[in-house]
Design an enzyme around this catalytic site. Structure first.
Site, PDB file in Angstrom:
ATOM      1  CB  SER A 183       0.122 -11.314   5.151  1.00 16.12           C
ATOM      2  OG  SER A 183      -0.955 -11.372   4.250  1.00 16.12           O
ATOM      3  CG  ASP A 273      -6.363  -7.163   7.634  1.00 17.99           C
ATOM      4  OD1 ASP A 273      -6.581  -7.045   6.425  1.00 17.99           O
ATOM      5  OD2 ASP A 273      -5.346  -7.699   8.103  1.00 17.99           O
ATOM      6  CG  HIS A 302      -3.081  -6.987   5.242  1.00 13.72           C
ATOM      7  ND1 HIS A 302      -3.565  -8.081   5.929  1.00 13.72           N
ATOM      8  CD2 HIS A 302      -2.128  -7.476   4.410  1.00 13.72           C
ATOM      9  CE1 HIS A 302      -2.948  -9.171   5.516  1.00 13.72           C
ATOM     10  NE2 HIS A 302      -2.064  -8.828   4.603  1.00 13.72           N
TER      11      HIS A 302
END
Length: 322
Positions: A183, A273, A302
């Site tokens: 991320s 995501d 995610h």
């Protein structure tokens, strides 16, 4: 399969929406010159945490704008030749994590460092002092000031500085230094590899900080990207400055930095995501001109990706074979 963003065939061709400023290269040349003129003045403090395979240190060093940055560093106790090294970057708002998270890499022979991003959840300083909004996040911090005062610019430079410190260690092989993260950590890994071209390998999962305008167009400016929406609501409700805002964000967009990467990249992307939309991930991956490999997780968002950490470990271990 379900489609959150666009079909995979289109994703593999997508090159990004957020603009790249005309003076983008000059901007980063100026930023790197500032970094070159900054004395990192590293301070190595033996940590209270002890491990049988590694010596553990709290490292403090000076980044641009005179901020003291903190990182955890583990140095293998036993080695014959110069060691490879790795830098890990954490997710948005978090910190560098526990010592135990790094022991597998230290045990494999890597000097392993993990940086606390300034102004987030760790022990690094944020010297700030920008004009304008600082609400709801770091992407927009400095957006109403001079472009050189964007906070993410300084965090990108902190990442490159930490890699340089490891490369300068007498027991480290500067040609075998890698980066990895998930991320925000993935976005910072790409930024670090772009700004420090000696980075040999980058292992990245669903990178944040890429293709901001695309996030807004998909109506996904929420969660980690909420600050994009809040900025316009509070400071430009009619979007009269929209072009200017996204052009300025283009300085700190990793899909614009990605062509500068020279080391090999492994990236895992997630097609469901809704925090870092798939097209923004592909925008960064497709911009990379260096050797690269891609893993696509069709059903994942995610979240934890089964097998990917093991795959990244093997990918980074390949540095030891050359």
């Amino acid at each position: 399969m379900p489609i959150l963003d666009m079909p995979v065939e289109k994703l593999k061709e997508y090159t990004g929406t957020n603009p790249k400023p005309d003076d983008f290269d000059l901007y980063w040349e100026r930023a790197l010159a500032e970094l070159d003129g900054t004395d990192p003045d590293p301070e190595w403090i033996p940590a209270d945490f002890k491990a049988p395979s590694a010596d553990c240190y709290d490292l403090y060093y000076t980044g641009v704008r005179n901020a003291r940055i903190h990182a955890k560093v583990l140095v293998p106790k036993v080695h014959k030749d110069k060691m490879p090294a790795l830098v890990n970057f954490h997710g948005y708002t978090g910190n560098c994590g526990n010592w135990t998270d790094k022991l597998s890499y230290a045990g494999a022979g890597f000097v392993t460092a993990a940086m606390d991003c300034r102004g987030q959840g760790g022990r690094s300083e944020d010297t700030g002092q920008v004009k304008g909004n600082t609400m709801h996040g770091h992407i927009i911090r400095g957006l109403d000031d001079e472009p050189d005062n964007l906070l993410m610019r300084n965090i990108f430079l902190d990442a490159a500085e930490l890699a340089r410190i490891l490369m300068d260690m007498p027991d480290v092989d500067a040609d075998k230094v890698g980066v990895f993260g998930v991320s925000q950590g993935g976005g910072l890994s790409l930024a670090c590899a772009a700004l420090e071209p000696r980075i040999a390998r980058a292992a990245v999962q669903y990178p944040f900080l890429s293709d901001y305008r695309r996030v807004w167009e998909l109506d996904m400016a929420q969660n980690a990207y909420e600050e994009l929406q809040s900025y316009f609501k509070f400071f430009d409700p009619l979007h009269e400055r929209e072009e200017e805002v996204y052009r300025r964000l283009g300085y700190i967009d990793v899909h614009n930095l990605a062509p500068r990467i020279r080391g090999k990249v492994q990236m895992a992307v997630t097609l469901m995501d809704n925090i870092c939309p798939p097209s923004t991930q592909f925008a960064a991956y497709n911009a990379i001109t260096a050797p690269k490999e891609l893993q696509i997780y069709p059903d994942f968002g995610h979240e934890f990706l089964p097998g990917q950490e093991d795959r990244a470990f093997r990918f980074l271990m390949e540095m030891l074979e050359g």
